[in-house]
Design an enzyme around this catalytic site. Structure first.
Site, PDB file in Angstrom:
ATOM      1  N   LYS A  28       0.850  -1.196   0.000  1.00  0.00           N
ATOM      2  CA  LYS A  28       0.000   0.000   0.000  1.00  0.00           C
ATOM      3  C   LYS A  28       0.890   1.252   0.000  1.00  0.00           C
ATOM      4  O   LYS A  28       1.864   1.322   0.753  1.00  0.00           O
ATOM      5  CB  LYS A  28      -0.889   0.002   1.259  1.00  0.00           C
ATOM      6  N   CYS A 113      -2.034   9.930  -6.584  1.00  0.00           N
ATOM      7  CA  CYS A 113      -3.124   9.720  -5.632  1.00  0.00           C
ATOM      8  C   CYS A 113      -4.135  10.853  -5.773  1.00  0.00           C
ATOM      9  O   CYS A 113      -3.796  12.017  -5.535  1.00  0.00           O
ATOM     10  CB  CYS A 113      -2.617   9.675  -4.195  1.00  0.00           C
TER      11      CYS A 113
END
Ligand code: DHB
Length: 293
Positions: A28, A113
């Protein structure tokens, strides 16, 4: 391999992936410190895909480095450390820390992101990307790859490729989710995720045409940099199409979330079957060899 963000936040998920039929594992995207992420619901299954605004929930870089230090020596699967600082300074600090761990073989720097309120995606700012990569390669001597957002304009593909070609990148992964989409539930007249008033990154089959186009364009424009495909891979046929466009490896996000880790073996078997029917022995027999009519 998994797409960063899916099935790779906690040790039980990461350990499970390592024991599954994956070619490689990515963690992650992490920050310096633990983050709880955005309020729930922050992921929703929607027709043809998914929408998410997780907000970078992660256990902090040390947690993922510990995992790699514990496991990389014992496995033949490459474990990529994904980093996603909320600023240039944080990204450089993350890379400096990663650089100090002998166990880390490769880093996926996330430039895409879309889910942090007030923080634009670095990958949509070509000058900021170049400046970050300049300092990143100065600070970090390990192989660095980048995860890119999708692009939608030929001028943008060319501008980004020109920047990326200046660096010895380990690979370029196309694509992250299509940022800031929206899904609505008509019955409740409501958004389906809570953060950012319902805006979130779109993944899954919805985005396959955009993913294939990005893989194809960067495969053509990059000099000696491998492309990793991500976006809309549900079946072996989808993986085959990514490879035809030029992908050297394929990441699986929404399908892994929806189906669980057994998707790797299923998709690999389906891909092998297509290759068998077509008489291909290796992905190099068809990688990049898309017919353009
Ligand atoms: C998150 C989503 C992304 O698409 C990404 O690249 C990094 C983080 C998130 O919301 O956690």
């Amino acid at each position: 391999m998994n797409a960063s963000g899916v099935h790779c936040t906690n040790l039980d998920e990461l350990d499970a992936l390592l024991n599954e039929g994956v070619g490689a594992v990515v963690t992650k995207s992490c920050t310096l410190e633990y983050r709880v992420g955005n309020p729930e619901p922050r992921y929703a299954t929607i027709p043809y895909g998914s929408i998410n605004s997780m907000g970078l929930p992660n256990n902090g870089i040390k947690y993922y480095i510990d995992f790699i230090e514990k496991n990389q020596a014992e496995t033949d699967k490459l474990i990529m450390l994904s980093v996603a600082g909320l600023s240039k300074t944080e990204n450089l600090e993350l890379l400096a820390i990663a650089n100090q761990s002998a166990a880390i073989k490769i880093i996926e720097l996330n430039l895409s992101c879309p889910n942090i309120p007030g923080k634009p995606q670095t990958g949509y700012d070509f000058d900021a990307t170049e400046s970050l990569l300049n300092e990143a390669f100065a600070i970090c001597k390990k192989p660095i790859a980048v995860k890119l957002p999708p692009y939608f304009d030929m001028a943008h593909f060319e501008a980004m490729a020109e920047v990326l070609n200046k660096f010895p990148l380990a690979y370029v992964c196309c694509v992250n989710s299509i940022g800031n989409g929206m899904w609505i539930d008509t019955a409740t007249e409501s958004t389906v995720i809570k953060p950012k008033n319902g805006f979130g990154g779109i993944g899954g089959l919805f985005i396959k045409p955009t993913a294939l186009a990005n893989v194809r364009m960067f495969y053509k424009l990059l000099n000696n940099i491998d492309v990793v495909g991500c976006g809309g891979v549900q079946t072996g046929q989808d993986a085959f199409e990514h490879i035809l466009c030029g992908a050297s490896m394929v990441q699986i996000g929404t399908t892994l979330w929806e189906e669980g880790k057994t998707c790797f073996e299923r998709i690999s078997n389906e891909l092998a079957e297509i290759m068998n029917v077509k008489g291909y022995n290796s992905i190099n027999d068809f990688k990049g060899k898309l017919n353009e009519i």
